[in-house]
Design a protein around this motif. Structure first.
Motif, mmCIF file in Angstrom:
data_model
loop_
_atom_site.group_PDB
_atom_site.id
_atom_site.type_symbol
_atom_site.label_atom_id
_atom_site.label_comp_id
_atom_site.label_asym_id
_atom_site.label_seq_id
_atom_site.Cartn_x
_atom_site.Cartn_y
_atom_site.Cartn_z
ATOM 1 N N GLN A 402 0.847 -1.184 0.000
ATOM 2 C CA GLN A 402 0.000 0.000 0.000
ATOM 3 C C GLN A 402 0.885 1.236 0.000
ATOM 4 O O GLN A 402 1.807 1.343 0.815
ATOM 5 C CB GLN A 402 -0.935 0.017 1.215
ATOM 6 N N HIS A 421 -1.975 -1.309 -3.804
ATOM 7 C CA HIS A 421 -2.963 -0.239 -3.722
ATOM 8 C C HIS A 421 -2.230 1.093 -3.602
ATOM 9 O O HIS A 421 -1.380 1.260 -2.719
ATOM 10 C CB HIS A 421 -3.884 -0.439 -2.511
ATOM 11 N N TYR A 423 -2.713 5.180 -3.227
ATOM 12 C CA TYR A 423 -3.583 6.299 -2.894
ATOM 13 C C TYR A 423 -2.921 7.583 -3.397
ATOM 14 O O TYR A 423 -1.861 7.987 -2.904
ATOM 15 C CB TYR A 423 -3.791 6.389 -1.380
ATOM 16 N N ASN A 442 -4.673 -1.555 -7.801
ATOM 17 C CA ASN A 442 -5.780 -0.612 -7.715
ATOM 18 C C ASN A 442 -5.250 0.788 -7.422
ATOM 19 O O ASN A 442 -4.348 0.962 -6.589
ATOM 20 C CB ASN A 442 -6.765 -1.029 -6.616
ATOM 21 N N LEU A 444 -6.428 4.502 -6.121
ATOM 22 C CA LEU A 444 -7.499 5.160 -5.388
ATOM 23 C C LEU A 444 -7.389 6.663 -5.574
ATOM 24 O O LEU A 444 -6.361 7.271 -5.241
ATOM 25 C CB LEU A 444 -7.450 4.781 -3.906
ATOM 26 N N GLU A 453 -12.004 3.746 -5.878
ATOM 27 C CA GLU A 453 -11.028 2.750 -6.335
ATOM 28 C C GLU A 453 -11.215 2.418 -7.812
ATOM 29 O O GLU A 453 -12.327 2.180 -8.276
ATOM 30 C CB GLU A 453 -11.171 1.486 -5.494
#
Length: 478
Positions: A402, A421, A423, A442, A444, A453
Motif C-alpha cells: 500500500q 494499492h 492512494y 488498484n 485510489l 477505487e
C-alpha cells in the motif's frame, strides 16, 4: 549417491577440459585429423559461430567490466565461465546423439551451476554500489537456458533481455551524464543477448539439433572423448609434485576389514542357530502390551547408531537471520529486514537521496520531505507514505503493498507484484502508472473527501489495424 556425486564432479571437469582442448588456438589440429570420436569433419559451423560471439560481444563486455573493476569485474568473469560451459555443451551436441533424459540433467549441470553462482553473488552483495549492474546480469543470465527451449528459443532470450533492461535503465539514469564508462558497459552487455538472438535465429531456430551419426551422449562417452586422445593437442605441463602422502598402515586396515567381513558372513551362515543368542522379551516388557511403558515416552535410541541428520538436509540448515536496518549510507537510505514495525519514520531527507526498502514485512514507513526515488523490493504487507518524489517509485517482487502519496510523484512502476494499492493525492493525479507481470493493482483517487477505487487492467487484447498492432485493455463481460 556417493558414486553419482563423483561421476558428476568428473563430468564437470571433463566439460571444462573439453572447452580448452577444442579452443580456437587448436582448431587447426582438429581439422587436420578430420574426425573426433567417430564424427567426421572439424568443429561444427554453429560452434564456430558461437566462438565468434564469444570473441566479439562477450569479450567486449569483459573489457568494459574490467574498466569498472570491483564487483562488476568479478561478476563478468563468472559470466565468461558460464558462456564457456555453454560452448562446451554445444560442442557435445555437435558430436553426440541426444542422450536419455536422466543423462541430460547431468550434462546440463555445469551450466546450471554457473548460472546459480552468478545469481548468488548478486544476492550476497546487495549493499554494493554496483547493485544495479549485478542485478542486470543476475536477472538475465538464465537466458543461457535457451538450449532446453523448443520450438522457439529465441523469444525466451528476448524475455531475459527485457529483464536486464529494467536494471540497465537505472544504470543509464545514474551515469549517462557523469561517467560514460557505465554507458559503454550497458551497451556491450545488452549486445550479448541481441547477438545471441541472431545466432539462435540463424543456427537453432527451432531448438538444438543433436548429431545423427555420433554415439549417444552420456557421462561415460564424454569422459571417453577426453581419454581417447584422438586428434587432441598435447596436454599442458603437469602440476608441481604434491607433498609426501600421510603415513598410514594400509595392510592393517585391509586385514581388519577382511576380518570383519569374514565374521559377518560366518554369523549369517549359522542359519536358524543365529537366533540362539537373542533374549526373550516378556509381555510386560512390550510397549504395545504395557500401557505404563507407553506413558514413559519413546524408547531411548541405541548409542551405537548415529541418528544425526545429514548436514545437507534442507530441514536442518539454519535459517539465516538478518538484523533490521534503517540507516543512511552515502546518498542511499537503506531500510531492510523490518518485521512488524509500524512506526518507521525518515525525516532528514534531501533531494539527491534515494531509498531502498528490502524484505520488510508487516511494516509501515513514512518518509517526509522531498527525495529522488524510492524502491520497494521483496516486501510483504508493507505500507509506504511519502511526501514528494522527483523521480520514480518502484515496486518489485512484492506482495500486498500500500502506497500513499501526500504530495507529488511523476511515475510509479510496479513489476512482478501481487496486490498493490496506490492512494494518490490531489497534486499527484497526473502520475503515470507503469506495470508489468503484476496483478491485483488498484489506484485510489480522491473524490468529494473520499477515495474511489479504480482497478489497473491485467488483461489486454491486440489486433492488427492494417498498418500496426493496436493493444487495448480487454473488457471482461460478467
Amino acid at each position: 549417491m556417493a558414486e553419482t556425486q563423483v561421476l558428476m564432479e568428473r563430468l564437470e571437469k571433463a566439460v571444462i577440459r573439453l572447452e580448452s582442448l577444442f579452443s580456437d588456438s587448436h582448431r587447426s589440429i582438429g581439422m587436420e585429423c578430420g574426425a573426433v570420436n567417430g564424427v567426421n569433419g572439424g568443429i561444427a559451423p554453429y560452434v564456430e559461430a558461437f566462438d565468434r560471439l564469444l570473441n566479439g560481444s562477450v569479450a567486449e563486455f569483459l573489457r568494459n567490466s574490467k574498466v569498472l573493476e570491483g564487483d562488476v569485474k568479478i561478476h563478468a568473469e563468472m559470466v565468461r565461465a558460464a558462456f564457456q560451459a555453454q560452448r562446451a555443451f554445444l560442442l557435445l551436441v555437435s558430436q553426440y546423439q541426444e542422450p536419455q533424459e536422466s543423462e541430460m540433467a547431468v550434462l546440463l549441470k555445469p551450466i546450471s551451476d554457473k548460472i546459480q553462482e552468478i545469481q548468488t553473488f548478486r544476492e550476497r552483495n546487495r549493499g554494493s554500489k554496483m547493485f544495479n549492474h549485478l542485478s542486470a546480469v543476475s536477472e538475465s543470465i538464465p537466458a543461457l537456458g535457451w538450449i532446453t527451449v523448443s520450438p522457439k528459443p529465441g523469444p525466451y532470450v528476448k524475455e531475459m533481455n527485457d529483464a536486464a533492461t529494467f536494471y540497465t535503465n537505472r544504470v543509464l539514469k545514474d551515469y549517462k551524464n557523469s561517467d560514460l564508462r557505465h554507458v559503454d558497459w550497458v551497451k556491450s552487455y545488452l549486445n550479448i543477448w541481441t547477438e545471441l538472438q541472431a545466432y539462435i535465429k540463424e543456427h537453432h531456430t527451432t531448438g538444438l539439433t543433436w548429431s545423427k551419426t555420433g554415439p549417444t551422449a552420456s557421462t561415460a562417452s564424454v569422459l571417453s572423448t577426453l581419454t581417447s586422445g584422438q586428434c587432441l593437442p598435447p596436454p599442458p605441463p603437469p602440476p608441481l609434485p604434491p607433498g609426501p602422502p600421510p603415513v598410514f598402515d594400509t595392510d592393517s586396515g585391509k586385514d581388519e576389514a577382511t576380518t570383519s567381513r569374514s565374521a559377518l558372513f560366518a554369523q549369517l551362515n549359522q542359519g536358524e542357530a543365529i537366533t540362539k543368542g537373542l533374549r526373550h522379551v516378556s509381555d510386560d516388557q512390550k510397549t504395545h502390551k504395557n500401557p505404563n511403558l507407553r506413558a514413559q515416552g519413546p524408547p531411548v535410541r541405541s548409542p551405537t547408531k548415529s541418528h544425526t541428520p545429514s548436514p545437507t538436509s534442507p530441514k536442518n540448515s539454519p535459517q539465516q537471520i538478518h538484523s533490521p536496518l534503517l540507516e543512511l549510507e552515502g546518498k542511499k537510505w537503506r531500510v531492510e529486514y523490518q518485521e512488524d514495525k509500524n512506526d518507521l519514520v525518515i525525516t532528514d531527507t534531501e533531494l539527491k537521496q534515494v531509498a531502498y526498502i528490502f524484505k520488510c514485512n508487516k511494516s509501515t514507513l513514512q518518509m517526509k520531505g522531498k527525495i529522488n526515488s524510492i524502491t520497494i523490493d521483496n516486501c510483504r504487507k508493507f505500507g509506504l507514505v511519502f511526501d514528494n518524489v522527483v523521480g520514480i517509485v518502484e515496486v518489485i517482487n512484492s506482495r500486498d503493498i500500500q502506497i500513499q502519496v501526500m504530495g507529488k510523484v511523476p511515475t510509479i512502476s510496479i513489476n512482478k507484484t501481487e496486490g498493490c494499492h496506490i492512494y494518490l493525492s490531489e497534486d499527484s493525479l497526473d502520475c503515470e502508472i507503469v506495470s508489468a507481470k503484476s496483478s491485483e493493482m488498484n489506484i485510489l483517487i480522491p473524490l468529494n473527501g473520499d477515495y474511489k477505487e479504480f482497478p489497473v487492467p491485467e488483461q489486454f487484447k491486440t489486433a492488427w489495424d492494417g498498418s500496426k498492432l493496436v493493444t487495448e485493455p480487454a473488457e471482461i463481460v460478467g
